[in-house]
Enzyme design. Structure first.
Site, PDB file in Angstrom:
ATOM      1  N   GLU A   1      10.872   0.858   9.977  1.00 31.88           N
ATOM      2  CA  GLU A   1      11.892   1.884   9.787  1.00 31.88           C
ATOM      3  C   GLU A   1      11.199   3.205  10.048  1.00 31.88           C
ATOM      4  OE1 GLU A   1      13.519   4.782   8.218  1.00 31.88           O
ATOM      5  OE2 GLU A   1      13.910   3.743   6.319  1.00 31.88           O
TER       6      GLU A   1
ATOM      7  N   LYS B   1       0.855  -1.193   0.000  1.00 32.13           N
ATOM      8  CA  LYS B   1       0.000   0.000   0.000  1.00 32.13           C
ATOM      9  C   LYS B   1       0.892   1.244   0.000  1.00 32.13           C
ATOM     10  CE  LYS B   1      -1.620   2.698   3.006  1.00 32.13           C
ATOM     11  NZ  LYS B   1      -1.452   3.993   2.281  1.00 32.13           N
TER      12      LYS B   1
ATOM     13  N   GLU C   1      10.914  15.117  15.382  1.00 31.24           N
ATOM     14  CA  GLU C   1      11.191  15.074  13.945  1.00 31.24           C
ATOM     15  C   GLU C   1      10.318  16.104  13.222  1.00 31.24           C
ATOM     16  OE1 GLU C   1       9.902  11.547  11.663  1.00 31.24           O
ATOM     17  OE2 GLU C   1      11.957  11.445  10.918  1.00 31.24           O
TER      18      GLU C   1
ATOM     19  N   CYS D   1      14.179  10.389   6.533  1.00 27.51           N
ATOM     20  CA  CYS D   1      14.325   9.887   7.899  1.00 27.51           C
ATOM     21  C   CYS D   1      15.775  10.028   8.366  1.00 27.51           C
ATOM     22  CB  CYS D   1      13.855   8.452   7.992  1.00 27.51           C
ATOM     23  SG  CYS D   1      14.539   7.408   6.701  1.00 27.51           S
TER      24      CYS D   1
END
Ligand code: NAI
Ligand code: MG
Length: 498
Positions: free
Chosen positions: A263, A188, A393, A297
């Site tokens: 991850e 997906k 983040e 990331c």
């Protein structure tokens, strides 16, 4: 900050897609309930095209198609699986320009960065293809009366949920090792960037991947992503994205005792010592926070700089930031738009928060007038380690610069977040470099560089940054389970099973 207008022929770029429906069991079909959603060009905010939106029934069908296709794919000679996967790589390479144009349009990234993503995608297929016939087991010495060996077998159906920052590249990163190991896949893609995955699925089929072995179900986190990762019919999950979603997936996986590879994000420190090549360090850090508009990331989110060279390093990074031009991806600017209005708002909130928390904007912080989701390359200084802009983040072109007095403080700051994805140290002192490589709590450490990893090096997080490893041989471990076979030979020296 100047921004150039978009003007790419959207229809020409979309022409390579034979469909924007669901790809299930080797055929294109609309969603069961007929639903679709729009994907948007982030450089203009204009819709690009409608894409079928998978619901629970469609996810059921995709998982059923994968289950049906799995046994024959598992039992295909590994050298043949390898040849097919290698052909996918060749096709991705052949179509890399067109794929890059599609990715750049849907995601916003500069075309040269999209091209590099697609070459990296081709490389995943090429790299793992050679491993198809090398997933060997071991023989285990258990004494004269028994033979014991291990076999590495595929799990079955791998469910993969990808994010919007590297959609095409991550399609390849997850699917190549899964296929080589003999698994079928349902993927997906993120709702912001479904297009490259649809095209790549088509290339998989063109390369000879049997129907049902690769299925793509575009749609939202809920219902499609949730239904897929909660599904009884899946055997392994690979997810890249945010921590909260990773946690939700891990909870869902507990119910079906399904292994996960996660991850997740990072808040990665780049530590700069006075003996470093400061020009090189500034270049690396700027590249590592402004590439893909900071939506990486493994971006260098925090420059952690010795107080004696803080001002000098800051000045150089600010100079680079101010030299960057914003533009639509196809114009190959230094920095493209961020992926969505939502992401633009998130980044803008963090920039406001930084000022409220008492940090100083050294440059940027603005969003230029006009259409599209653009954020100026931004650098904050006077950043305290405890501030939220130094802990959370941001996932945008926003660098926070912190300073330290000595090695102990540098390490404390570097390791002092929940994350542990990557970390870098800039120094010419070999002892210090190795000591930091050992002490940094991160799955990847760079010395005097950034983004040092390639397709063949393992990548993944410590702490909240994730579980398991992508890339390299290590990634195959996510797609293979070990079976031990113990055979009694009878006669002398027989060892009863424990
Ligand atoms: P997200 O983690 O929610 O989305 C990533 C993928 O997960 C998408 O395909 C989404 O549809 C899917 N998803 C969402 N909820 C799900 C659920 N309950 N079950 C299964 N799949 C689900 O991230 P989002 O909201 O797009 O971005 C928010 C923040 O996450 C970003 O600002 C960034 O900080 C971080 N992020 C980190 C990435 C990374 O590479 N580590 C990539 C994308 C986002
Ligand atoms: Mg889009």
């Amino acid at each position: 900050m100047k921004r150039t207008a978009a003007g790419v022929e959207v229809a020409d770029v979309l022409d390579q897609l034979s469909s924007t429906e669901l790809f299930i069991g080797g055929t294109w079909r609309p969603a069961t309930d007929g639903t679709s959603f729009e994907t948007v060009d982030p450089a203009t905010g204009e819709p690009l095209t409608d894409v079928a939106e998978a619901g629970e029934a469609d996810v059921d069908d995709a998982v059923a198609a994968a289950r049906a296709a799995f046994p024959a794919w598992r039992d295909t000679d590994p050298d043949e699986r390898g040849r097919i996967v290698h052909r996918i790589g060749a096709l991705v390479r052949e179509h890399a320009d067109a794929l890059a144009a599609l990715e750049s349009l849907d995601q916003g990234k500069p075309i040269s960065q999209a091209k590099s993503d697609m070459e990296g995608a081709a490389r995943y297929f090429e790299y793992y293809a050679g491993a198809a016939d090398k997933t060997e087991g071991r023989t285990v010495p258990v004494g004269a009366g028994q033979v014991d060996y291990t076999v590495r077998e595929p799990y079955g159906v791998s469910a993969q949920v990808t994010p919007w920052n590297f959609p095409g590249n991550l399609f390849a990163r997850g699917i190549a090792p899964a296929l080589v190991a003999g698994n079928a896949v349902v993927l997906k893609p993120a709702e912001q960037t479904p297009l490259s995955s649809l095209r790549l699925a088509e290339l998989c089929e063109a390369a000879g991947v049997p129907d049902g072995v690769v299925n793509v179900v575009p749609g939202f986190g809920d219902p499609a992503g949730r239904a897929l990762t909660e599904h009884e019919g899946i055997d392994q999950i690979t997810f890249t994205g945010s921590v909260p979603t990773g946690q939700a997936i891990m909870r869902a996986a507990a119910d079906t005792v399904t292994p996960v590879t996660l991850e997740l994000g990072g808040k990665n420190p780049a530590i700069v010592f006075p003996d470093a090549d400061l020009d090189a360090a500034a270049e690396w850090i700027a590249t590592a926070i402004f590439t893909n508009a900071g939506q990486i990331c493994s971006a260098a989110d925090r420059a952690v700089v010795h107080e004696s060279v803080h001002d000098e390093l800051l000045e150089r990074v600010v100079e680079i930031a101010e030299s960057h031009e914003l533009g639509a991806g196809h114009e190959d600017p230094d920095v493209g738009p961020v992926v969505s209005e939502e992401q633009l708002e998130k980044i803008t909130r963090y920039i406001e928060l930084g000022t409220e928390e008492g940090a100083t904007l050294a440059t940027g912080g603005g969003t230029p007038d006009g259409d599209g989701y653009f954020v100026e390359p931004t650098v904050f200084t006077d950043v305290d380690h405890e501030m939220r802009i130094a802990q959370e983040e941001i996932f945008g072109p926003v660098l926070t610069v912190l300073s330290f007095e000595d090695e102990a403080e540098a390490l404390e700051i570097a390791n002092g977040t929940d994350y542990g994805l990557v970390a870098g140290v800039f120094t010419r002192d070999v002892t210090r470099a190795h000591t930091f490589a050992r002490r940094l709590e991160a799955g990847n450490v760079y010395v005097n560089k950034w983004f040092g990893d390639t397709n063949q090096t393992p990548f993944g997080g410590y702490k909240y940054s994730g579980i398991g490893r992508e890339k390299g041989f290590e990634a195959l471990d996510s797609y293979l389970q070990t079976k031990n076979v113990a055979i009694d030979l009878g006669g002398e020296g027989d060892l009863p099973g424990a």
